[in-house]
Design an enzyme around this catalytic site. Structure first.
Site, mmCIF file in Angstrom:
data_model
loop_
_atom_site.group_PDB
_atom_site.id
_atom_site.type_symbol
_atom_site.label_atom_id
_atom_site.label_comp_id
_atom_site.label_asym_id
_atom_site.label_seq_id
_atom_site.Cartn_x
_atom_site.Cartn_y
_atom_site.Cartn_z
ATOM 1 N N CYS A 209 -2.876 7.076 16.997
ATOM 2 C CA CYS A 209 -2.740 6.223 18.169
ATOM 3 C C CYS A 209 -3.900 5.226 18.203
ATOM 4 O O CYS A 209 -5.065 5.630 18.145
ATOM 5 C CB CYS A 209 -2.735 7.064 19.444
ATOM 6 S SG CYS A 209 -2.738 6.091 20.959
ATOM 7 N N CYS A 231 2.610 8.155 22.006
ATOM 8 C CA CYS A 231 1.467 9.064 21.939
ATOM 9 C C CYS A 231 1.602 10.108 23.046
ATOM 10 O O CYS A 231 1.656 9.751 24.231
ATOM 11 C CB CYS A 231 0.163 8.287 22.118
ATOM 12 S SG CYS A 231 -1.296 9.368 22.108
ATOM 13 N N ASP A 359 -6.014 -0.214 -8.986
ATOM 14 C CA ASP A 359 -5.910 1.235 -8.845
ATOM 15 C C ASP A 359 -4.442 1.630 -8.921
ATOM 16 O O ASP A 359 -3.633 1.202 -8.101
ATOM 17 C CB ASP A 359 -6.512 1.658 -7.503
ATOM 18 C CG ASP A 359 -6.460 3.161 -7.278
ATOM 19 O OD1 ASP A 359 -5.965 3.884 -8.156
ATOM 20 O OD2 ASP A 359 -6.904 3.605 -6.204
#
Length: 450
Positions: A209, A231, A359
């Site tokens: 949140c 939330c 990566d």
């Protein structure tokens, strides 16, 4: 236009003509040349345009193409950067290359790299910001998703009058209080979804949140961190949606049908992520005054975009060329492959150059294990980091006996001709995709350019 701008514009246009009529094309050099002569040339070129900036991690190129197709239904000519060259020099080139045709409104729809939003905003003074999503991508360039959003916000703050059209299913896009007018879009697939309470898988990014750092829950989760979030610890929840997808009618790797409002729409590509792209374009089109019928007509015309489920016929094979560049995008493409009803061959091309992200660990977040192994009759592994992808597929449980290593583009193309299936899916990172298309163009398999 002052003398310096005039010289820069002439030089840029001349170099573009030479590159595309004498040589084999190019999207960056004309812009670079013009910017060297006049660093503010973009300000001059974009002066009379209503400008729409499209940014976010995934879906920028397809969304931009759909927006442009829709706006052309009503307004005729629309300026854009169709090659996906979304850095500043590529955008300058788009303006230099544009042939002004009759249009009811001078509109520019620009795909912009997340890190370049501030720089471009300073020069084009946008009317609309379109925000697709933010996921982990090229972390060596962007860092975490919050850093990426900060780069975008820095640009938006320079244009407080511009309308924000944002994915309301992404919790990050309603987390910062901005004075701009806002329009949110998202998915509403279940009439009683408010009764549901689910969480995203534990390795999903962006599910804290923004207000209290509690883990977000969902009344309905579409994929990754996108959905009807709330939330349970504070009052933070998905903002009210202006536009929404209400039903997914049909899905295959080559076709999507879905409902927005009371009307069905279709586009000739696959993947739930492309329904989001269509919804984004629909929201922008409605903001510009298009009717539902005009949008539906535009979507029916949609063309395959460079590297975004681009179809290629070669040696009796139907090749679907798909760009993959981060874990969420990869996973959604793998989910799309599971809507394929026929046997197919899989080609993977993995590079780790600067434009790809150096990566390659993100390939371990893609759920190759979930693919229907029985459908995949042959696998070709190529690109500069073929060994990384080969090992990943071994771990995912694919039989090494069906895997062939291709050290270069020529061997990839030669091996494709020998594949046992008609359907071939190529999953490729950005620089590997550019390189393969260049070789295919040299062999006259496809046309040069993008």
């Amino acid at each position: 236009m002052n003398v310096k701008s005039g010289i820069a514009k002439f030089a840029g246009k001349s170099s573009y003509w030479f590159l595309h009529n004498v040589l084999k094309g190019g999207t960056s050099f004309p812009g670079k040349l013009a910017m060297n002569l006049d660093p503010e040339i973009l300000n001059t070129l974009a002066k009379d345009y209503e400008t729409v900036i499209v940014t976010g991690t995934n879906g920028k190129t397809m969304t931009t193409a759909l927006i442009v197709e829709a706006l052309r239904e009503k307004y005729g000519d629309v300026l854009t950067n169709p090659s996906g060259s979304n850095m500043q020099q590529g955008i300058v080139t788009a303006f230099l290359a544009h042939k002004n045709k009759k249009a009811r409104r001078k509109i520019a729809v620009l795909e912009v790299d997340e890190a370049n939003v501030k720089m471009v905003t300073q020069l084009v003074h946008p009317n609309v910001f379109v925000l697709t999503n933010i996921f982990r991508d090229q972390m060596d360039r962007y860092g975490e998703i919050y850093t990426t959003y900060e780069k975008i916000i820095a640009g938006i703050k320079l244009a407080p009058q511009a309308t924000i059209i944002a994915n309301g299913d992404a919790s990050i896009f309603s987390s910062v209080d901005l004075p701009n007018p806002k329009i949110f879009y998202g998915f509403k697939l279940a009439s009683d979804q408010a009764k549901n309470d689910v969480k995203a898988p534990v390795n999903t990014d962006g599910v804290l949140c923004p207000k209290c750092d509690h883990i977000l829950h969902y009344h309905e989760r579409i994929y990754a961190n996108l959905g009807d979030f709330f939330c349970p610890n504070c009052d933070y929840h998905r903002p009210e949606l202006t536009y929404s997808v209400n039903k997914i009618v049909a899905q295959s790797p080559n076709h999507l049908e879905f409902q927005m409002g009371s009307k069905n729409y279709s586009i000739n590509v696959g993947g739930t992520y492309n329904i989001y792209n269509a919804l984004t374009a629909y929201s922008v089109a409605r903001h510009f005054g298009l009717s539902d019928d005009e949008v539906a007509n535009a979507f029916a015309k949609n063309k395959r975009v460079f590297g975004r489920q681009e179809l290629i016929d070669y040696a009796g094979k139907k090749i679907n060329l798909i760009l993959v560049k981060n874990p969420v995008g990869l996973d959604e493409v793998l989910h799309m492959l599971n809507t394929e009803k026929d046997d197919y061959s899989l080609v993977t091309l993995l590079n780790a150059n600067h434009a790809d992200g150096i990566d390659t660990s993100w390939i371990w977040d893609g759920q190759f294990e979930d693919l229907n192994h029985e459908q995949i009759k042959k696998i070709l592994v190529g690109g500069e980091r073929w060994h990384d992808m080969g090992f990943r597929l071994n771990v995912a449980g694919f039989d090494p006996s069906i895997m062939t290593t291709c050290p270069d583009n020529e061997s990839v193309i030669n091996e494709i001709a020998k594949l046992p299936t008609e359907k071939v899916y190529i999953l490729s990172t950005y620089t590997a995709l550019l390189s393969l298309r260049k070789t295919m163009a040299e062999q006259k398999i496809i046309k040069a350019g993008m």
